[in-house]
Design a protein around this motif. Structure first.
Motif, PDB file in Angstrom:
ATOM      1  N   LYS A  46       0.826  -1.210   0.000  1.00 38.63           N
ATOM      2  CA  LYS A  46       0.000   0.000   0.000  1.00 38.63           C
ATOM      3  C   LYS A  46       0.866   1.268   0.000  1.00 38.63           C
ATOM      4  CE  LYS A  46      -2.121   1.642   3.768  1.00 38.63           C
ATOM      5  NZ  LYS A  46      -1.969   3.075   4.020  1.00 38.63           N
ATOM      6  N   LEU A  49       2.184   2.154  -3.410  1.00 36.47           N
ATOM      7  CA  LEU A  49       1.151   2.736  -4.287  1.00 36.47           C
ATOM      8  C   LEU A  49       0.827   4.167  -3.881  1.00 36.47           C
ATOM      9  CD1 LEU A  49      -1.110  -0.390  -4.597  1.00 36.47           C
ATOM     10  CD2 LEU A  49      -0.095   0.843  -6.523  1.00 36.47           C
ATOM     11  N   ASN A  50       0.665   4.405  -2.576  1.00 35.74           N
ATOM     12  CA  ASN A  50       0.329   5.761  -2.138  1.00 35.74           C
ATOM     13  C   ASN A  50       1.459   6.739  -2.448  1.00 35.74           C
ATOM     14  OD1 ASN A  50      -2.187   5.106  -1.307  1.00 35.74           O
ATOM     15  ND2 ASN A  50      -1.767   5.166   0.885  1.00 35.74           N
ATOM     16  N   ARG A  52       3.434   6.585  -5.028  1.00 38.61           N
ATOM     17  CA  ARG A  52       3.353   6.874  -6.468  1.00 38.61           C
ATOM     18  C   ARG A  52       2.147   7.742  -6.813  1.00 38.61           C
ATOM     19  NH1 ARG A  52       6.815   4.046  -9.903  1.00 38.61           N
ATOM     20  NH2 ARG A  52       5.964   5.574 -11.329  1.00 38.61           N
ATOM     21  N   SER A 198      -4.069  10.581  -1.658  1.00 33.51           N
ATOM     22  CA  SER A 198      -4.033   9.189  -2.123  1.00 33.51           C
ATOM     23  C   SER A 198      -5.389   8.558  -1.819  1.00 33.51           C
ATOM     24  CB  SER A 198      -2.934   8.444  -1.366  1.00 33.51           C
ATOM     25  OG  SER A 198      -3.359   8.214  -0.028  1.00 33.51           O
ATOM     26  N   TYR A 229      -6.512   0.140  -5.013  1.00 33.56           N
ATOM     27  CA  TYR A 229      -5.479   1.171  -5.125  1.00 33.56           C
ATOM     28  C   TYR A 229      -4.676   0.969  -6.420  1.00 33.56           C
ATOM     29  CZ  TYR A 229      -6.126   2.784  -0.240  1.00 33.56           C
ATOM     30  OH  TYR A 229      -6.630   3.307   0.929  1.00 33.56           O
ATOM     31  N   GLN A 230      -4.437  -0.317  -6.750  1.00 33.22           N
ATOM     32  CA  GLN A 230      -3.722  -0.614  -8.011  1.00 33.22           C
ATOM     33  C   GLN A 230      -4.555  -0.151  -9.200  1.00 33.22           C
ATOM     34  OE1 GLN A 230      -3.121  -4.796  -7.483  1.00 33.22           O
ATOM     35  NE2 GLN A 230      -0.960  -4.571  -6.948  1.00 33.22           N
ATOM     36  N   ALA A 233      -4.150   3.534  -9.576  1.00 28.69           N
ATOM     37  CA  ALA A 233      -2.822   3.840 -10.124  1.00 28.69           C
ATOM     38  C   ALA A 233      -2.780   3.511 -11.616  1.00 28.69           C
ATOM     39  CB  ALA A 233      -1.748   3.057  -9.370  1.00 28.69           C
ATOM     40  N   ARG A 234      -3.349   2.366 -11.988  1.00 31.37           N
ATOM     41  CA  ARG A 234      -3.330   1.948 -13.389  1.00 31.37           C
ATOM     42  C   ARG A 234      -4.127   2.922 -14.254  1.00 31.37           C
ATOM     43  NH1 ARG A 234      -5.173  -3.238 -12.405  1.00 31.37           N
ATOM     44  NH2 ARG A 234      -3.312  -4.054 -11.410  1.00 31.37           N
ATOM     45  N   LEU A 239       0.788   2.778 -13.246  1.00 34.40           N
ATOM     46  CA  LEU A 239       1.203   1.380 -13.374  1.00 34.40           C
ATOM     47  C   LEU A 239       0.667   0.866 -14.693  1.00 34.40           C
ATOM     48  CD1 LEU A 239       0.245  -0.190  -9.908  1.00 34.40           C
ATOM     49  CD2 LEU A 239       2.421   0.772 -10.585  1.00 34.40           C
ATOM     50  N   GLU A 243       1.626  -4.171 -13.780  1.00 35.57           N
ATOM     51  CA  GLU A 243       1.910  -3.546 -12.493  1.00 35.57           C
ATOM     52  C   GLU A 243       3.339  -3.044 -12.372  1.00 35.57           C
ATOM     53  OE1 GLU A 243       0.454  -6.325  -9.604  1.00 35.57           O
ATOM     54  OE2 GLU A 243      -1.414  -6.404 -10.729  1.00 35.57           O
TER      55      GLU A 243
END
Ligand code: UDP
Length: 254
Positions: A46, A49-50, A52, A198, A229-230, A233-234, A239, A243
């Protein structure tokens, strides 16, 4: 082993002394907490991701001339930031009723608000971050009227930017929280956006399915927090589908 001096450790982040005076290193942990730490878990990845997602948002805010504490990302979990004097307020902007607003005022979650609403909460864990008004903020000296004006102007600009950013990738920005700080440059002071932005600090719903892509997955035991979260981001182009971090921009939804 970490030999840097630790300045502060919070629920999801650690601040270390930076490489130069006036800078700090902000480290993102994998800890997920809610209800003032009564609920706690470790969600592997996590923090990465946060780091990024927050980097992506703060870079855009800086580019738009919305001042922030962010300088640059250093590695998977850390970013270099300017040292600011944090104003002890959580500034919440709401576009759609949810969470504590729905509970407090009996407005069904998902109801579009007639206009964006800004609320202030006093940052104090022992008191569970109580909601406060401008009267409390000025009377107790947490910020002066000019600073409150600056904070509200920043909050509205961030809301406009984030709403458009997420709308473009099929996400409804329901609400979010920012923190602000005083950045001193010689005798001059300005208010800047600090902390992080985030899925830990925003409510993000898929526009079509209304699926929650934020920390409510954890607060409400919905599971799939990391996957959500992914997904965020994607969609933002951070990402790729394997990923692996990419430098691409957001992917527009037709
Ligand atoms: N929020 C946050 N940190 C907090 C409290 C709230 O980041 O300590 C964010 C939360 O994720 C949501 C918005 O602020 O996007 C509004 O939260 P609310 O007041 O509805 O509180 P909650 O339901 O989270 O207790």
């Amino acid at each position: 082993m970490n030999r840097r001096r630790r300045i502060y450790e919070g629920k999801a982040k650690i601040l270390y002394e930076g490489p130069e005076p006036g800078t700090l290193i902000q480290h993102f942990k994998d800890d997920a907490t809610a209800f003032n730490k009564k609920k706690h878990d470790i969600i592997d990845g996590k923090g990465v991701l946060n780091n990024r997602i927050s980097e992506f948002v703060f870079n855009h805010l800086n580019e738009m001339g919305i001042p922030t504490h962010f300088l640059r990302r250093l590695n998977m979990r850390e970013q270099l930031i300017r040292e600011v004097e944090i104003i002890p307020l959580e500034v919440v902007v709401r576009n759609v009723a949810a969470g504590s607003l729905s509970k407090r005022l009996g407005i069904e979650e998902g109801t579009q608000l007639p206009r964006s609403i800004i609320e202030f909460y006093y940052k104090n864990d022992e008191l569970d971050d109580p909601m406060v008004t401008e009267e409390h903020i000025t009377a107790f000296g947490w910020a002066n009227p000019q600073e409150i004006d600056d904070i509200m102007a920043l909050a509205i600009r961030v809301n406009d930017f984030l709403s458009g950013l997420f709308l473009g990738v099929g996400i409804r920005l329901v609400d979010f929280k920012i923190e602000c700080g005083r950045l001193w440059e010689g005798d001059m002071m300005r208010i800047v956006v600090a902390d992080e932005i985030s899925p830990d600090s925003c409510r993000l719903w898929d526009i079509e399915t209304e699926e929650k892509l934020d920390k409510d997955r954890f607060r409400r035991d919905l599971g799939g927090m990391l996957e959500a979260y992914q997904d965020v981001a994607r969609r933002l182009g951070i990402l790729n589908d394997n990923e692996r971090p990419l430098n691409g921009g957001p992917r527009l939804v037709q």
